[in-house]
Scaffold this active site. Structure first.
Site, PDB file in Angstrom:
ATOM      1  CB  CYS A  80      54.449  50.352  15.053  1.00 43.80           C
ATOM      2  SG  CYS A  80      53.091  50.652  16.566  1.00 43.80           S
ATOM      3  CG  HIS A 110      56.774  47.485  18.528  1.00 46.86           C
ATOM      4  ND1 HIS A 110      57.213  48.758  17.682  1.00 46.86           N
ATOM      5  CD2 HIS A 110      57.450  47.008  17.311  1.00 46.86           C
ATOM      6  CE1 HIS A 110      57.350  48.387  17.107  1.00 46.86           C
ATOM      7  NE2 HIS A 110      57.445  47.415  16.485  1.00 46.86           N
ATOM      8  CG  ASP A 117      57.105  55.235  13.294  1.00 47.89           C
ATOM      9  OD1 ASP A 117      56.856  54.407  13.925  1.00 47.89           O
ATOM     10  OD2 ASP A 117      57.722  55.502  12.100  1.00 47.89           O
TER      11      ASP A 117
END
Length: 302
Positions: free
Chosen positions: A167, A286, A164
């Protein structure tokens, strides 16, 4: 259940048969792994570590076998599909011609709806089968397998963090719970922005405008710090450097094809460990957290 699934697989095409067989082999391997876990005492850390490495190896070998099978089938399928499609088309044409000669039956609206539903269901199953191939051969899957193996050797596993924009901060927040620290994502962002802002000379040389390549102006630097504190701006190595100073803790970033990056090596104590994933999501990089592999092993073995 196994018998009915096998019969269903035989009724499908080669791809469906292969995917279902591979699912069965995965279940069988998991059952075998569970038996291996149950056979090792929970307090035997050495054997637990050896077991984790062996499990990772077994899973990697099975995944590689499945990948090769799918690759071979994918290479062989296109020409066969053409032949099957032509044969099916001729057979349907001949059958429809005979039926029209005999009775010219009318297709009811209900029958049309059923046929449309069946066609949509077939299309959905084909997409699922294609997704199975992508999951077993794509960069995301290969990255996950490699990282799982690297972490298993350290008796760790990935702990998923939402993608989002927060992270990296969420992963650090999760790790800090083990340090009995209750800092929130908002606190981490605010402290990071303040630290970078107050150490202007240390960070500015590393900040450049992506369009011009020029070093940030004072206004751009101010906006950069404001975005850290007040938006879901993605965090990277500069923010990790700031956080290591703020927390006075080393931060290690585990990645797939390169050695781990460690920032804050000047600090002692238990490091915060993050997992950097380049292919986890379509939007790009990520960060995930980690947890002890024994957490899952204990739950499954109890």
């Amino acid at each position: 259940m196994e018998g009915s699934e096998d019969e269903e697989a035989e009724a499908g095409g080669p791809l469906q048969q292969l995917v279902k067989r591979q699912r069965r082999e995965k279940r069988e391997l998991q059952a075998k792994i569970q038996g291996m876990k149950n056979a090792v005492p929970k307090n035997d850390k050495k054997r637990r570590k050896q077991l984790a490495e062996e499990v990772a190896k077994l899973e990697a070998e099975l995944e590689q076998k499945h990948k090769e099978e799918l690759k071979q089938l994918k290479e062989a399928m296109p020409e066969q599909n053409k032949i099957d499609s032509i044969a099916d088309g001729v057979a349907n044409f001949e059958l429809e011609g005979r039926e029209q000669q005999i009775q010219h039956p009318r297709i009811s609206k209900a029958q049309k709806r059923r046929e449309k539903k069946a066609a949509l269901e077939k299309e959905r199953e084909e997409r699922i089968a294609e997704a199975e191939i992508e999951n077993l051969t794509g960069a995301r899957h290969l990255e996950s397998q490699k990282l799982a193996s690297l972490l298993a050797a350290r008796h760790l596993e990935i702990k998923q963090i939402p993608s989002d924009g927060h992270c990296m901060y969420r992963a650090i927040e999760d790790q800090l719970k083990d340090h009995h620290n209750s800092w929130t994502v908002a606190t981490l962002r605010n402290q990071t922005a303040k630290y970078i802002h107050s150490h202007f000379d240390d960070f500015l040389p590393f900040l450049t405008n992506p369009n011009t390549g020029d070093m940030y102006s004072k206004e751009e630097f101010e906006k950069y710090c404001d975005d850290i504190a007040n938006t879901a701006a993605w965090g990277g190595q500069l923010e990790l450097r700031a956080l290591s100073h703020i927390l006075q803790t080393p931060i290690e970033v585990v990645q797939m094809d390169s050695p781990s990056i460690i920032v804050g090596e000047e600090y002692s104590g238990k490091p915060i460990i993050l997992v950097y994933m380049r292919h986890a999501y379509g939007l790009g990089e990520h960060y995930n957290s980690v947890k002890l592999l024994t957490d899952a092993t204990t739950e499954n073995g109890s």
